[in-house]
Design a protein around this motif. Structure first.
Motif, short mmCIF file in Angstrom:
data_model
loop_
_atom_site.label_atom_id
_atom_site.label_comp_id
_atom_site.label_asym_id
_atom_site.label_seq_id
_atom_site.Cartn_x
_atom_site.Cartn_y
_atom_site.Cartn_z
N TRP A 29 0.83 -1.21 0.00
CA TRP A 29 0.00 0.00 0.00
C TRP A 29 0.86 1.26 0.00
O TRP A 29 0.60 2.20 -0.77
N SER A 30 1.90 1.28 0.82
CA SER A 30 2.72 2.48 0.95
C SER A 30 3.64 2.71 -0.26
O SER A 30 4.04 3.85 -0.53
N SER A 31 3.96 1.64 -0.98
CA SER A 31 4.89 1.78 -2.11
C SER A 31 4.19 2.07 -3.43
O SER A 31 4.86 2.41 -4.42
N ARG A 32 2.86 1.95 -3.47
CA ARG A 32 2.15 2.14 -4.74
C ARG A 32 2.41 3.49 -5.41
O ARG A 32 2.60 3.54 -6.63
N PRO A 33 2.45 4.61 -4.68
CA PRO A 33 2.71 5.89 -5.36
C PRO A 33 4.08 5.92 -6.05
O PRO A 33 4.20 6.44 -7.17
N LEU A 34 5.11 5.36 -5.40
CA LEU A 34 6.44 5.32 -6.02
C LEU A 34 6.44 4.41 -7.25
O LEU A 34 7.03 4.76 -8.29
N LEU A 35 5.79 3.27 -7.14
CA LEU A 35 5.73 2.34 -8.27
C LEU A 35 4.94 2.95 -9.42
O LEU A 35 5.28 2.75 -10.59
N GLN A 36 3.89 3.70 -9.09
CA GLN A 36 3.10 4.36 -10.12
C GLN A 36 3.95 5.36 -10.90
O GLN A 36 3.79 5.53 -12.12
N ARG A 37 4.91 5.93 -10.21
CA ARG A 37 5.74 6.97 -10.85
C ARG A 37 6.92 6.38 -11.61
O ARG A 37 7.25 6.84 -12.71
N TYR A 38 7.56 5.34 -11.05
CA TYR A 38 8.82 4.87 -11.61
C TYR A 38 8.75 3.48 -12.26
O TYR A 38 9.70 3.08 -12.93
N ALA A 39 7.70 2.73 -12.02
CA ALA A 39 7.67 1.34 -12.54
C ALA A 39 6.30 1.02 -13.11
O ALA A 39 5.62 0.09 -12.67
#
Length: 339
Positions: A29-39
């Protein structure tokens, strides 16, 4: 050993599953914004998804598995092979790099072989599957099989919840076998935490998926699951070790041979696995996942029967039943769904 038994009894094992699930869910849940941006995985002609979807949540699954298993092992005075942990981290990094910038095939294979080799070649010489074979030959064959297993788990991770439907029944069965004394405690612990981590990831991967595992998840999951199955084979239960992942093994291997026979670039992305053909044949994603999950429950039951019965005749019957059941599902997937 008493400490291990106390720390891995039924209730403590379920607690380990629950904690791993919670850790995995929180990190996902907490990593989704980063993954949305970079992966971000963008759909193409070979994809099963239709909208850009972040990938890389396997970081959460692997982190939860290794973290909870390591803490539990330290508390129970268990020894998880350091080579396994190091190899899992290495192969996760390879997968992460491939998720961000596609790595050359040869580079991927060399690094995967190094990770699998670190696990296989550091095992005790007393750990044997076929004692009649020379040790060097057996380890070489296991190394090749390990590299293939890591890749086939990656190849089969092409549909929402597919890897969950595979890994959860298999790891649950491995945990049960550990509790029954038919699998080493370290392997049972890894199975328990991997099962929990996949359950924590599952709500985010339910169709339509909000996030994918990515290679950073599927590759190390293949390594950890393969090691647990190898431990089961080293315990003298090779038939059960084949039955548990039989659907993945047969679907991926038949597809590979078919593509080689057609002189296709078998290492490139494609949509010719049986589960992918099923969605082309009017099966919904949920139908495919339900059938795969049900099939894996049957295979898990057959595997447990072979272990507990301790009879060659029953083992042969279970292997035949497993082959027939897998063949039945693959045949269904390869034919158009009746309207």
């Amino acid at each position: 050993m008493n400490a291990a038994v106390d720390a891995l009894g039924t209730l403590p094992s379920l607690l380990a599953v629950a904690i791993a699930a919670l850790v995995s869910a929180v990190i996902t849940w907490s990593s989704r914004p980063l993954l949305q941006r970079y992966a971000l995985a963008r759909p193409n002609a070979r994809s099963s998804h239709r909208i850009p979807t972040p990938q890389g949540a396997g970081i959460a699954v692997i982190a939860a598995t290794l973290l909870v298993a390591s803490v539990w092992a330290a508390w129970a005075n268990l020894a998880i092979p350091p080579a396994l942990i190091a190899a899992t981290v290495l192969i996760a990094l390879v997968g992460f790099a491939d998720d961000i910038v596609s790595l050359p095939v040869l580079v991927r294979l060399v690094l995967q072989a190094a990770a699998v080799g670190a696990v296989v070649l550091t095992a005790p010489e007393t750990a044997r599957v076929v004692p009649a074979l020379p040790l060097a030959l057996e380890r070489g064959l296991i190394l090749l099989a390990g590299v293939w297993f890591v890749n086939l788990v990656n190849f089969m991770d092409g549909l929402d919840l597919m890897t969950v439907a595979e890994v959860v029944p298999v790891t649950a069965a491995l945990l049960l076998l550990g509790l029954l004394g038919d699998l080493s405690w370290p392997a049972a612990l890894i199975a328990a935490t991997l099962c929990g981590a996949m359950l924590g990831f599952a709500p985010f991967n339910t169709p339509v998926a909000k996030v994918f595992l990515g290679d950073v998840g599927s590759l190390p999951i293949g390594l950890l699951l393969g090691w647990c199955l190898l431990e089961l084979a080293w315990y003298g239960q090779a038939a059960a070790a084949l039955l548990l992942p039989a659907y993945y093994l047969v679907d991926a291997t038949l597809t590979l041979f078919r593509r080689i026979a057609r002189r296709e670039q078998f290492w490139s992305a494609h949509r010719s696995h049986f589960y992918q053909r099923a969605t082309d044949n009017a099966f919904t994603v949920r139908q495919v996942i339900r059938e795969v999950f049900a099939l894996n429950l049957v295979l898990a039951l057959l595997a447990i029967v072979t272990v507990r019965a301790g009879s060659m005749a029953i083992t042969i019957v279970c292997l035949l039943a497993g082959a027939i059941t897998v063949g039945f599902v693959l045949r269904r997937f390869s034919r158009p769904q009746a309207s």
